[in-house]
Design a protein around this motif. Structure first.
Motif, PDB file in Angstrom:
ATOM      1  N   ALA A   1      50.675  50.042  50.314  1.00 58.75           N
ATOM      2  CA  ALA A   1      51.452  49.219  49.361  1.00 58.75           C
ATOM      3  C   ALA A   1      50.672  49.057  48.055  1.00 58.75           C
ATOM      4  CB  ALA A   1      51.757  47.850  49.958  1.00 58.75           C
ATOM      5  N   VAL A   2      49.371  48.924  48.160  1.00 59.71           N
ATOM      6  CA  VAL A   2      48.548  48.727  46.962  1.00 59.71           C
ATOM      7  C   VAL A   2      48.419  50.024  46.167  1.00 59.71           C
ATOM      8  CG1 VAL A   2      46.274  48.028  46.109  1.00 59.71           C
ATOM      9  CG2 VAL A   2      47.294  46.821  48.042  1.00 59.71           C
ATOM     10  N   THR A   3      48.186  51.136  46.862  1.00 62.29           N
ATOM     11  CA  THR A   3      48.067  52.405  46.132  1.00 62.29           C
ATOM     12  C   THR A   3      49.399  52.796  45.505  1.00 62.29           C
ATOM     13  OG1 THR A   3      48.270  53.523  48.263  1.00 62.29           O
ATOM     14  CG2 THR A   3      46.073  53.405  47.314  1.00 62.29           C
ATOM     15  N   ALA A   4      50.508  52.464  46.166  1.00 64.95           N
ATOM     16  CA  ALA A   4      51.824  52.742  45.580  1.00 64.95           C
ATOM     17  C   ALA A   4      51.987  51.953  44.286  1.00 64.95           C
ATOM     18  CB  ALA A   4      52.938  52.384  46.557  1.00 64.95           C
TER      19      ALA A   4
ATOM     20  N   ASN B   1      49.514  50.801  42.328  1.00 61.10           N
ATOM     21  CA  ASN B   1      48.588  51.344  41.322  1.00 61.10           C
ATOM     22  C   ASN B   1      49.130  52.630  40.712  1.00 61.10           C
ATOM     23  OD1 ASN B   1      46.865  49.229  41.905  1.00 61.10           O
ATOM     24  ND2 ASN B   1      45.405  50.444  43.072  1.00 61.10           N
ATOM     25  N   ARG B   2      49.675  53.492  41.574  1.00 65.71           N
ATOM     26  CA  ARG B   2      50.183  54.784  41.122  1.00 65.71           C
ATOM     27  C   ARG B   2      51.370  54.583  40.177  1.00 65.71           C
ATOM     28  NH1 ARG B   2      49.951  56.866  46.024  1.00 65.71           N
ATOM     29  NH2 ARG B   2      52.138  56.363  46.411  1.00 65.71           N
ATOM     30  N   THR B   3      52.295  53.722  40.559  1.00 63.25           N
ATOM     31  CA  THR B   3      53.484  53.474  39.748  1.00 63.25           C
ATOM     32  C   THR B   3      53.103  52.832  38.414  1.00 63.25           C
ATOM     33  OG1 THR B   3      54.635  53.088  41.827  1.00 63.25           O
ATOM     34  CG2 THR B   3      55.821  52.533  39.828  1.00 63.25           C
ATOM     35  N   PHE B   4      52.189  51.872  38.481  1.00 63.77           N
ATOM     36  CA  PHE B   4      51.688  51.221  37.265  1.00 63.77           C
ATOM     37  C   PHE B   4      51.166  52.267  36.294  1.00 63.77           C
ATOM     38  CE2 PHE B   4      49.819  47.317  35.381  1.00 63.77           C
ATOM     39  CZ  PHE B   4      48.896  47.872  34.514  1.00 63.77           C
TER      40      PHE B   4
ATOM     41  N   LEU C   1      61.086  50.543  40.333  1.00 64.60           N
ATOM     42  CA  LEU C   1      60.519  51.717  41.009  1.00 64.60           C
ATOM     43  C   LEU C   1      59.882  51.323  42.341  1.00 64.60           C
ATOM     44  CD1 LEU C   1      58.903  53.690  38.054  1.00 64.60           C
ATOM     45  CD2 LEU C   1      60.679  54.529  39.573  1.00 64.60           C
ATOM     46  N   LEU C   2      59.170  50.192  42.338  1.00 61.88           N
ATOM     47  CA  LEU C   2      58.529  49.747  43.572  1.00 61.88           C
ATOM     48  C   LEU C   2      59.566  49.376  44.627  1.00 61.88           C
ATOM     49  CD1 LEU C   2      55.587  47.568  42.247  1.00 61.88           C
ATOM     50  CD2 LEU C   2      55.403  49.694  43.518  1.00 61.88           C
TER      51      LEU C   2
ATOM     52  N   LEU D   1      52.341  41.929  43.088  1.00 64.90           N
ATOM     53  CA  LEU D   1      53.532  42.654  43.533  1.00 64.90           C
ATOM     54  C   LEU D   1      53.297  43.420  44.832  1.00 64.90           C
ATOM     55  CD1 LEU D   1      55.010  44.066  40.193  1.00 64.90           C
ATOM     56  CD2 LEU D   1      55.739  42.090  41.504  1.00 64.90           C
ATOM     57  N   SER D   2      52.037  43.847  45.066  1.00 66.87           N
ATOM     58  CA  SER D   2      51.792  44.683  46.240  1.00 66.87           C
ATOM     59  C   SER D   2      51.506  43.871  47.502  1.00 66.87           C
ATOM     60  CB  SER D   2      50.630  45.645  45.961  1.00 66.87           C
ATOM     61  OG  SER D   2      49.498  44.927  45.514  1.00 66.87           O
ATOM     62  N   ARG D   3      50.864  42.698  47.339  1.00 68.83           N
ATOM     63  CA  ARG D   3      50.570  41.852  48.504  1.00 68.83           C
ATOM     64  C   ARG D   3      50.927  40.404  48.161  1.00 68.83           C
ATOM     65  NH1 ARG D   3      48.389  43.991  53.175  1.00 68.83           N
ATOM     66  NH2 ARG D   3      49.079  41.906  53.778  1.00 68.83           N
TER      67      ARG D   3
END
Lengths: 166, 281
Positions: free
Chosen positions: A91-94, A96-99, A117-118, B197-199
């Motif tokens: 979830a975090v790498t997704a 970072n990548r989208t950002f 996108l997320l 947003l991620s966590r």
């Protein structure tokens, strides 16, 4: 690694005791440093810790031996990506990548685009819907992205720094 | 007093009230802000969590652009400040790094000028005496806690501003405006930052802890200097207990700036009832 001396770490746990995300990770920061000391690359690179780290610098500010714990985390993150290790929190790498994809295309962030996108990627369409609408109505989420003039310069930066898509 | 100004991405969207209020109070205090032309995203957390060279290049482009203006660079987002300062320090100390950076940017960069947070500029250059002179409406009775977050004071070697465990600059500023800054243990505890947003679960827990600490200290509001902290604190609070102000908004209110209502309307936790109950509107 990371220009810091991990050999100085004597496992006092001060970093782990101050880590705000300690409750959400399996391997504490001092344990990640221990893995690096012992050469346990695969274990360290596949840990969820390096991704859930909030990069708050508390560990850096408090380490009595001046070990750059956050520098170690950054180095492990970069290595995990370039060596295509198993990612401990996708979830975090997704995110970072989208950002960074947005930054590469526009030169600046596009919040609405990032969120949409997320949501598409995670297929989580409805959580925070009310919050999103409230923010949009208050003008906090711009409808249209802003693209900087020197778009070529930004793309050149990405190309030279990473040689590929982030 | 004149500074190059780097707003950063969130100030154009989720934190517009921070940008508007910062510009307004700088105008009042005679601090000129010249926005860097065609600035780009500093990379924030995703940058340095992905590639060190990318992070330095994204930050470096802004530094090189600002250098053409021949002045120090003022920043209000602490994350942007950390990225910009980190790159500048490295470029200043390491000639090979600087050459590699210039190669990626295709622009010269000499690292001649400093990057500073507006709070630092107000504390060290403008001074509390000048600020007190501008106060037309003291914020009497407004009990609040000052939330510094992570990057205003950490890492101490890079930020060199205030005490990293118990900073005072915001507290002093708020007291200068006539408010009552209450001591509390959460001053520099992380809100979860870019995990917003991620966590969400992590941020919600950390924000909950901070809100509990603020309540325990008897505060009615929180004041902050970071756009991501403000967004996290207001959006992830359970039960809308605390409005979260930017320090520049409270300065504007105390100075009698006319536009304050347009800033406060943007908040997710409506601050108007609290301010009205203190006779501050």
């Amino acid at each position: 690694m990371a220009g810091t001396s991990v050999v100085r770490c004597y496992q006092c746990m001060t970093c782990s005791l101050g880590c705000p995300v300690a409750f959400a990770i399996d391997d504490l920061p001092h344990q990640i440093v221990r893995m690096v000391q012992l050469g346990m690359a695969k274990r360290a690179l596949s840990s969820s810790t390096i991704w859930r780290c909030a990069a708050c610098e508390t560990c850096v500010a408090r380490c009595p031996n001046g070990v750059d714990v956050l520098g170690v985390m950054d180095a492990l993150r970069e290595m995990a990506l370039t060596e295509k290790a198993e990612i401990g929190d996708p979830a975090v790498t997704a995110f970072n990548r989208t950002f960074l994809q947005n930054v590469r295309a526009l030169g600046r962030q596009y919040d609405l685009g990032l969120i949409l996108l997320l949501k598409l990627k995670t297929r989580d369409l409805f959580s925070d819907l009310t919050l999103g609408i409230r923010m949009f109505l208050k003008g906090k989420l711009k409808l249209l992205p802003h693209k900087i003039e020197d778009s070529k310069g930004i793309k050149a930066i990405f190309q030279k720094a990473t040689g590929s898509q982030p | 007093m004149r500074y190059a100004y780097y707003p950063g991405c969130s100030l154009t969207s989720t934190a517009q009230e921070y940008d508007l209020s910062a510009r307004a109070v700088c105008r009042e205090l005679g601090v000129a802000l010249d926005e860097v032309a065609d600035w780009n995203c500093c990379g924030a957390s995703p940058g340095h969590c992905t590639s060190a060279r990318l992070a330095h290049a994204l930050a470096g482009r802004n530094l090189a652009l600002a250098e053409r203006q021949g002045m120090d660079l003022a920043v209000v987002c602490p994350a942007c400040l950390l990225r910009l300062r980190t790159t500048r320090r490295r470029a200043k100390a390491d000639a090979d790094f600087r050459r590699d950076l210039e190669g990626m940017l295709e622009m010269p960069y000499e690292a001649a000028h400093d990057v500073r947070h507006l709070l630092e500029i107000l504390s060290d250059e403008v001074g509390m005496t000048a600020i007190r002179r501008r106060v037309r409406k003291p914020l009497r009775g407004l009990r609040l806690v000052c939330y510094y977050g992570c990057f205003l004071v950490r890492p101490p070697e890079v930020m060199r501003f205030d005490d990293p465990e118990n900073p005072q600059a915001l507290d002093v500023l708020m007291n200068t405006l006539g408010a009552a800054a209450v001591d509390w243990p959460g001053k520099v505890d992380c809100c979860g930052g870019s995990l917003a947003l991620s966590r969400r679960d992590v941020v919600t827990k950390l924000v909950g802890d901070l809100a509990d600490l603020a309540e325990g200290a008897g505060a009615k509001a929180i004041v902050t200097a970071c756009p991501l902290c403000q967004a996290n604190l207001e959006s992830r609070q359970k039960g809308e207990r605390f409005p979260v102000f930017y320090f520049t908004e409270l300065m504007g209110l105390a100075f009698g700036v006319k536009d304050v209502h347009t800033w406060f309307k943007k908040h997710l936790v409506n601050p108007l009832p609290l301010l009205a109950s203190h006779g501050l509107l």
